[in-house]
Scaffold this motif. Structure first.
Motif, PDB file in Angstrom:
ATOM      1  N   HIS A   4       0.830  -1.484   0.135  1.00 56.69           N
ATOM      2  CA  HIS A   4      -0.019  -0.227  -0.172  1.00 56.69           C
ATOM      3  C   HIS A   4       1.053   1.369   0.147  1.00 56.69           C
ATOM      4  CE1 HIS A   4      -3.503  -2.580   0.546  1.00 56.69           C
ATOM      5  NE2 HIS A   4      -3.066  -2.884   1.413  1.00 56.69           N
ATOM      6  N   MET A   5       2.252   0.969  -0.049  1.00 56.86           N
ATOM      7  CA  MET A   5       2.837   2.199   0.007  1.00 56.86           C
ATOM      8  C   MET A   5       3.344   2.720  -1.381  1.00 56.86           C
ATOM      9  SD  MET A   5       5.415   0.681   3.014  1.00 56.86           S
ATOM     10  CE  MET A   5       6.820   1.996   2.939  1.00 56.86           C
ATOM     11  N   ASN A   6       3.872   3.952  -1.365  1.00 60.08           N
ATOM     12  CA  ASN A   6       4.435   4.409  -2.615  1.00 60.08           C
ATOM     13  C   ASN A   6       5.611   3.656  -3.028  1.00 60.08           C
ATOM     14  OD1 ASN A   6       6.305   6.063  -4.231  1.00 60.08           O
ATOM     15  ND2 ASN A   6       5.170   7.778  -3.762  1.00 60.08           N
ATOM     16  N   GLU A   7       5.755   3.495  -4.534  1.00 67.40           N
ATOM     17  CA  GLU A   7       6.783   2.579  -4.971  1.00 67.40           C
ATOM     18  C   GLU A   7       8.091   2.688  -4.516  1.00 67.40           C
ATOM     19  OE1 GLU A   7       8.314   1.265  -9.550  1.00 67.40           O
ATOM     20  OE2 GLU A   7       6.194   2.034  -9.216  1.00 67.40           O
ATOM     21  N   SER A   8       8.594   3.981  -4.187  1.00 64.57           N
ATOM     22  CA  SER A   8      10.008   4.261  -4.009  1.00 64.57           C
ATOM     23  C   SER A   8      10.257   3.816  -2.436  1.00 64.57           C
ATOM     24  CB  SER A   8      10.323   5.790  -4.044  1.00 64.57           C
ATOM     25  OG  SER A   8       9.536   6.503  -3.240  1.00 64.57           O
ATOM     26  N   GLN A  10       8.388   1.286  -1.253  1.00 63.28           N
ATOM     27  CA  GLN A  10       8.507  -0.219  -1.503  1.00 63.28           C
ATOM     28  C   GLN A  10       9.824  -0.527  -1.545  1.00 63.28           C
ATOM     29  OE1 GLN A  10       5.704  -1.511  -4.323  1.00 63.28           O
ATOM     30  NE2 GLN A  10       3.811  -1.082  -3.241  1.00 63.28           N
TER      31      GLN A  10
END
Length: 129
Positions: A4-8, A10
């Motif tokens: 559920h986090m921003n890709e960066s 993650q």
């Protein structure tokens, strides 16, 4: 939780498998953001003025926006505080209207912020302040 986090983020926290450790890491990184927001929110709260806003709905939205942000920072704003802030910032031309609402609050006919906003919305449609 990481999905559920921003890709960066993650990628940065990819190796963190324990949810508790991930939460603590994120709290350490972003917890200070709440502390830095609070002074600005307090200024916005003290400068919130009903007569500066174009409509009753605008007043409601701005007051609730500030309330929710301050709640997330750990500072509670009650319905009584919202009512008092709204009534104390009426324009001079509408002081009699504000006094009538204050009487309603004092007699406990209006006890919640949404009740005040509802009454103000109805009154605004039927009269001009």
């Amino acid at each position: 939780m990481t999905r559920h986090m921003n890709e960066s983020f993650q990628l940065e926290y990819l190796n963190e498998e324990d949810p508790r450790r991930l939460w603590v890491s994120l709290e350490e990184r972003f917890g200070i953001a709440r502390d830095s927001l609070l002074p600005d929110l307090e200024v916005r709260w003290h400068n919130l003025c009903f007569c500066d806003l174009k409509s009753v709905l605008g007043c409601k939205l701005e007051a609730l926006r500030i309330k929710s942000l301050m709640d997330s920072c750990g500072k509670d704003i009650t319905d009584a505080m919202l009512i008092e802030r709204t009534l104390s910032t009426f324009p001079v031309s509408a002081l009699m209207v504000a006094m009538n609402y204050q009487i309603e609050v004092n007699t406990r006919r209006i006890t919640r912020f949404h009740m005040l906003i509802g009454a103000m919305s109805i009154a605004k449609k039927t009269t001009s302040w």
